[in-house]
Motif scaffolding. Sequence first.
Motif, PDB file in Angstrom:
ATOM      1  N   LYS A 492      33.593  87.353 -25.241  1.00  0.00           N
ATOM      2  CA  LYS A 492      34.499  88.132 -24.375  1.00  0.00           C
ATOM      3  C   LYS A 492      35.428  87.215 -23.599  1.00  0.00           C
ATOM      4  CE  LYS A 492      31.440  92.141 -23.809  1.00  0.00           C
ATOM      5  NZ  LYS A 492      30.672  92.977 -22.857  1.00  0.00           N
ATOM      6  N   TYR A 493      34.900  86.067 -23.151  1.00  0.00           N
ATOM      7  CA  TYR A 493      35.736  85.137 -22.393  1.00  0.00           C
ATOM      8  C   TYR A 493      36.855  84.578 -23.272  1.00  0.00           C
ATOM      9  CZ  TYR A 493      32.046  85.061 -18.785  1.00  0.00           C
ATOM     10  OH  TYR A 493      31.158  85.388 -17.812  1.00  0.00           O
ATOM     11  N   VAL A 494      36.489  84.123 -24.474  1.00  0.00           N
ATOM     12  CA  VAL A 494      37.492  83.552 -25.378  1.00  0.00           C
ATOM     13  C   VAL A 494      38.543  84.601 -25.743  1.00  0.00           C
ATOM     14  CG1 VAL A 494      37.875  82.551 -27.666  1.00  0.00           C
ATOM     15  CG2 VAL A 494      35.889  81.848 -26.319  1.00  0.00           C
ATOM     16  N   SER A 495      38.085  85.799 -26.071  1.00  0.00           N
ATOM     17  CA  SER A 495      39.000  86.869 -26.457  1.00  0.00           C
ATOM     18  C   SER A 495      39.962  87.211 -25.321  1.00  0.00           C
ATOM     19  CB  SER A 495      38.197  88.100 -26.871  1.00  0.00           C
ATOM     20  OG  SER A 495      39.058  89.126 -27.284  1.00  0.00           O
ATOM     21  N   LYS A 496      39.419  87.315 -24.105  1.00  0.00           N
ATOM     22  CA  LYS A 496      40.251  87.687 -22.957  1.00  0.00           C
ATOM     23  C   LYS A 496      41.266  86.599 -22.617  1.00  0.00           C
ATOM     24  CE  LYS A 496      39.678  90.257 -18.675  1.00  0.00           C
ATOM     25  NZ  LYS A 496      38.705  90.836 -17.726  1.00  0.00           N
ATOM     26  N   ILE A 497      40.826  85.347 -22.683  1.00  0.00           N
ATOM     27  CA  ILE A 497      41.738  84.236 -22.372  1.00  0.00           C
ATOM     28  C   ILE A 497      42.851  84.140 -23.417  1.00  0.00           C
ATOM     29  CG2 ILE A 497      41.876  81.709 -22.255  1.00  0.00           C
ATOM     30  CD1 ILE A 497      39.120  81.820 -20.831  1.00  0.00           C
ATOM     31  N   VAL A 498      42.511  84.339 -24.689  1.00  0.00           N
ATOM     32  CA  VAL A 498      43.543  84.350 -25.730  1.00  0.00           C
ATOM     33  C   VAL A 498      44.517  85.497 -25.490  1.00  0.00           C
ATOM     34  CG1 VAL A 498      43.967  84.750 -28.192  1.00  0.00           C
ATOM     35  CG2 VAL A 498      42.163  83.177 -27.489  1.00  0.00           C
ATOM     36  N   ASN A 499      43.994  86.689 -25.164  1.00  0.00           N
ATOM     37  CA  ASN A 499      44.850  87.862 -24.909  1.00  0.00           C
ATOM     38  C   ASN A 499      45.826  87.597 -23.764  1.00  0.00           C
ATOM     39  OD1 ASN A 499      42.193  90.285 -25.568  1.00  0.00           O
ATOM     40  ND2 ASN A 499      43.501  89.158 -26.956  1.00  0.00           N
ATOM     41  N   VAL A 500      45.315  86.996 -22.681  1.00  0.00           N
ATOM     42  CA  VAL A 500      46.135  86.827 -21.473  1.00  0.00           C
ATOM     43  C   VAL A 500      47.029  85.607 -21.559  1.00  0.00           C
ATOM     44  CG1 VAL A 500      46.035  86.407 -18.988  1.00  0.00           C
ATOM     45  CG2 VAL A 500      44.459  88.044 -20.031  1.00  0.00           C
ATOM     46  N   TYR A 501      46.467  84.456 -21.937  1.00  0.00           N
ATOM     47  CA  TYR A 501      47.239  83.214 -21.866  1.00  0.00           C
ATOM     48  C   TYR A 501      48.023  82.919 -23.144  1.00  0.00           C
ATOM     49  CZ  TYR A 501      44.889  82.263 -17.484  1.00  0.00           C
ATOM     50  OH  TYR A 501      44.451  82.346 -16.197  1.00  0.00           O
ATOM     51  N   LYS A 502      47.565  83.424 -24.283  1.00  0.00           N
ATOM     52  CA  LYS A 502      48.335  83.279 -25.512  1.00  0.00           C
ATOM     53  C   LYS A 502      49.175  84.532 -25.793  1.00  0.00           C
ATOM     54  CE  LYS A 502      46.477  79.274 -26.298  1.00  0.00           C
ATOM     55  NZ  LYS A 502      47.277  78.022 -26.211  1.00  0.00           N
ATOM     56  N   GLU A 503      48.896  85.591 -25.013  1.00  0.00           N
ATOM     57  CA  GLU A 503      49.645  86.847 -25.080  1.00  0.00           C
ATOM     58  C   GLU A 503      49.635  87.472 -26.476  1.00  0.00           C
ATOM     59  OE1 GLU A 503      53.497  86.023 -23.513  1.00  0.00           O
ATOM     60  OE2 GLU A 503      52.771  85.664 -21.477  1.00  0.00           O
ATOM     61  N   LYS A 504      48.462  87.436 -27.093  1.00  0.00           N
ATOM     62  CA  LYS A 504      48.312  88.053 -28.410  1.00  0.00           C
ATOM     63  C   LYS A 504      46.823  88.240 -28.689  1.00  0.00           C
ATOM     64  CE  LYS A 504      50.617  84.586 -30.008  1.00  0.00           C
ATOM     65  NZ  LYS A 504      51.364  83.632 -30.827  1.00  0.00           N
ATOM     66  N   SER A 505      46.540  89.066 -29.705  1.00  0.00           N
ATOM     67  CA  SER A 505      45.150  89.264 -30.107  1.00  0.00           C
ATOM     68  C   SER A 505      44.629  87.994 -30.765  1.00  0.00           C
ATOM     69  CB  SER A 505      45.036  90.429 -31.085  1.00  0.00           C
ATOM     70  OG  SER A 505      45.625  90.082 -32.323  1.00  0.00           O
ATOM     71  N   PHE A 506      43.309  87.891 -30.881  1.00  0.00           N
ATOM     72  CA  PHE A 506      42.718  86.692 -31.478  1.00  0.00           C
ATOM     73  C   PHE A 506      43.176  86.508 -32.926  1.00  0.00           C
ATOM     74  CE2 PHE A 506      39.768  83.265 -31.746  1.00  0.00           C
ATOM     75  CZ  PHE A 506      39.320  83.277 -33.049  1.00  0.00           C
ATOM     76  N   ILE A 507      43.172  87.600 -33.712  1.00  0.00           N
ATOM     77  CA  ILE A 507      43.574  87.514 -35.119  1.00  0.00           C
ATOM     78  C   ILE A 507      45.029  87.058 -35.234  1.00  0.00           C
ATOM     79  CG2 ILE A 507      44.005  88.884 -37.198  1.00  0.00           C
ATOM     80  CD1 ILE A 507      41.561  90.557 -36.472  1.00  0.00           C
ATOM     81  N   GLN A 508      45.910  87.659 -34.370  1.00  0.00           N
ATOM     82  CA  GLN A 508      47.322  87.267 -34.401  1.00  0.00           C
ATOM     83  C   GLN A 508      47.481  85.801 -34.002  1.00  0.00           C
ATOM     84  OE1 GLN A 508      49.869  89.610 -31.883  1.00  0.00           O
ATOM     85  NE2 GLN A 508      51.686  88.408 -32.375  1.00  0.00           N
ATOM     86  N   TYR A 509      46.677  85.348 -33.029  1.00  0.00           N
ATOM     87  CA  TYR A 509      46.713  83.964 -32.570  1.00  0.00           C
ATOM     88  C   TYR A 509      46.386  83.004 -33.718  1.00  0.00           C
ATOM     89  CZ  TYR A 509      44.708  79.790 -30.280  1.00  0.00           C
ATOM     90  OH  TYR A 509      44.382  78.513 -29.915  1.00  0.00           O
ATOM     91  N   ILE A 510      45.300  83.276 -34.461  1.00  0.00           N
ATOM     92  CA  ILE A 510      44.904  82.415 -35.583  1.00  0.00           C
ATOM     93  C   ILE A 510      45.974  82.448 -36.683  1.00  0.00           C
ATOM     94  CG2 ILE A 510      43.217  82.101 -37.446  1.00  0.00           C
ATOM     95  CD1 ILE A 510      42.180  81.252 -34.718  1.00  0.00           C
ATOM     96  N   ASN A 511      46.437  83.669 -37.037  1.00  0.00           N
ATOM     97  CA  ASN A 511      47.423  83.800 -38.114  1.00  0.00           C
ATOM     98  C   ASN A 511      48.726  83.090 -37.768  1.00  0.00           C
ATOM     99  OD1 ASN A 511      45.688  85.217 -39.712  1.00  0.00           O
ATOM    100  ND2 ASN A 511      46.541  87.223 -39.259  1.00  0.00           N
ATOM    101  N   ASP A 512      49.173  83.200 -36.506  1.00  0.00           N
ATOM    102  CA  ASP A 512      50.420  82.541 -36.101  1.00  0.00           C
ATOM    103  C   ASP A 512      50.301  81.021 -36.191  1.00  0.00           C
ATOM    104  OD1 ASP A 512      51.551  84.985 -35.698  1.00  0.00           O
ATOM    105  OD2 ASP A 512      51.660  84.860 -33.517  1.00  0.00           O
ATOM    106  N   LEU A 513      49.141  80.484 -35.793  1.00  0.00           N
ATOM    107  CA  LEU A 513      48.933  79.031 -35.908  1.00  0.00           C
ATOM    108  C   LEU A 513      49.001  78.592 -37.371  1.00  0.00           C
ATOM    109  CD1 LEU A 513      45.984  78.515 -33.375  1.00  0.00           C
ATOM    110  CD2 LEU A 513      48.313  77.649 -33.126  1.00  0.00           C
ATOM    111  N   ARG A 514      48.369  79.373 -38.241  1.00  0.00           N
ATOM    112  CA  ARG A 514      48.384  79.027 -39.665  1.00  0.00           C
ATOM    113  C   ARG A 514      49.795  79.088 -40.251  1.00  0.00           C
ATOM    114  NH1 ARG A 514      43.100  82.718 -41.389  1.00  0.00           N
ATOM    115  NH2 ARG A 514      41.479  81.197 -40.805  1.00  0.00           N
ATOM    116  N   ILE A 515      50.560  80.113 -39.862  1.00  0.00           N
ATOM    117  CA  ILE A 515      51.918  80.259 -40.394  1.00  0.00           C
ATOM    118  C   ILE A 515      52.810  79.147 -39.872  1.00  0.00           C
ATOM    119  CG2 ILE A 515      53.941  81.763 -40.518  1.00  0.00           C
ATOM    120  CD1 ILE A 515      51.446  82.612 -42.206  1.00  0.00           C
ATOM    121  N   ASP A 516      52.669  78.793 -38.570  1.00  0.00           N
ATOM    122  CA  ASP A 516      53.432  77.659 -38.031  1.00  0.00           C
ATOM    123  C   ASP A 516      53.170  76.399 -38.859  1.00  0.00           C
ATOM    124  OD1 ASP A 516      54.508  79.155 -35.990  1.00  0.00           O
ATOM    125  OD2 ASP A 516      52.976  78.599 -34.523  1.00  0.00           O
ATOM    126  N   HIS A 517      51.901  76.173 -39.132  1.00  0.00           N
ATOM    127  CA  HIS A 517      51.530  74.996 -39.932  1.00  0.00           C
ATOM    128  C   HIS A 517      52.090  75.100 -41.347  1.00  0.00           C
ATOM    129  CE1 HIS A 517      49.069  71.651 -41.317  1.00  0.00           C
ATOM    130  NE2 HIS A 517      48.647  72.398 -42.321  1.00  0.00           N
TER     131      HIS A 517
END
Length: 568
Positions: A492-517
Amino acid sequence: MLRLKYQNIVLVLLTPLFLLAQTSKNDLTNLSYDKLHDLYFANVGKQKKQIIYTNAYMTKAQRENNSIRIAKANYQIALLYYKSNKKKAIQYLDSVIKYSEGSKDKFFPAAAYCEKADFLKAQFKFKEAMINYNYAEKNALQTNIDYYYVVRDYIAVTKSEDLGEYKEALDIYKECYRYYKDKDTRSPDYAGEYVNVIFGLADCYKSLKKTDSTSYYNKLGYMESKATNNEEYKNLFILNEGANQVLKKNYVAALDSINKALPKMIECNNTGNVLAAYFYLGKTYDGIGKKKTAAQNFIRVDSIYKLTKEISAEFMDGYPYLISYYKNLGDKEKQLKYITAYMAIDSTLNKNYRELNKLVYDQYDTPHLISDKESLITSLNRAKVKTYWGLGFLFLTAIALGGFALHQYRTKKQYRSRFEKIINETNRNDNYEFNKENEPGTDSIKIRDIGIGEELINQILEKLNRFEKDKEYLTPNITVQILSSSFETNTKYVSKIVNVYKEKSFIQYINDLRIDHAIGQLQKNNKLRKYTVQALALEFGFNNAESFSTAFYKKTGIKPTYFIKELD
């Protein structure tokens, strides 16, 4: 060319009746180990009997607490699992290694390491296979110098036939050849391995296009095989010399050799080299201008592949030949058939050899094949439409195509704009990550009141930064649960911090990093741009082409195929 492999064991298929054979075990345990061993191998193909003998062997060994005999019983069981369950076979081989390690036995644990390596090769785990071969040679070097050179031979085979490392393989074959030269190579103890090594030398020289050296060792191998009455290997050297004559463009000599060897390969049920013979017949007939006969032989290669699902990059040239052959004949259906087959094999080989960065072919690039395939499908569909619906429906089709063309024009213009935006961002920042400037970094973050302590937030953000820097997001099937566990914290902590500080869902966060790479790598590495979308998906951590394409489009507004095409 695929060579034969001499081993001290026979591999058979396990039935699911392994624990049923108890009837006469008590009597059988009074037999010697050697007798039980001989009975086991005398009944190859009779699984129920083999199970009885290996059960008795194991019972006797356990009763006497004899570690090396327990190891050998586990080895027999592993062989029974050869085809039905490789994972289970490896488990029993690990037991062999456990019970025989340090025993100074002539064949164990070295043979177990070799078998384990073979199982791993069958799963295309070549790095792990080579590690086990190395363990095998270290053990054999201390206990059995003859078997050490058998293992060295296996390593050379892997390097030449699986990894394409012909120069490294050639050095090992030369080392083995020097060893056997001092032995009685006509005796049963050494004859098989000696011709094995000679064939390895001939085949490596052929792969390196050193045709005179190839001929020398083919001739030597033929003479040795003839002297020891090894008919199959004698004909294999004839076949290999036929292939070598193709390289020399001596097509009449090639045809004579291949036609002599082919019946023996068929008689011995040596399917891999039957395929090789048809392939080189195709190359030979092409060389003398008999295009139709060449095509017929390449079609036989494809037929064997469909039955066995096994083919190496050496024999892939037949598919481009068939594609061009049927294109010249105007046979679109056959052309489409072999384009589809070629792309399917390419995708399979790319997947199997992905970690080795193998490029399967160079006659066609993937966009070219895709374009031809789509064009043929469109053409064939239009022909069917014309047959069934006539000119009236064709008129409607023309209108639809016009609308589609307009839509395509607008779409391409929009795609081009998005592509240029990515490139412009790249030019402004060498460490480009698409739209990264819109994502808050830890340096500028102000801790927000989200019900989590400030110290914990900072710890998790720091770990996320390290996660991004180390590119751990490329790990397949990464989940918030897995990441939280590695962070030693709550999901819950990781999910909430990603939602708030990365401003996206966890899945979107991982996918965006992969696409950037992916964007950065595709611009830097033109070899990656030759991969299929499926292969790229696996390269960048996705499970399949569809999820990769969807994430790429969501991030950039364009498809990865378009992006690659524009880069090229």
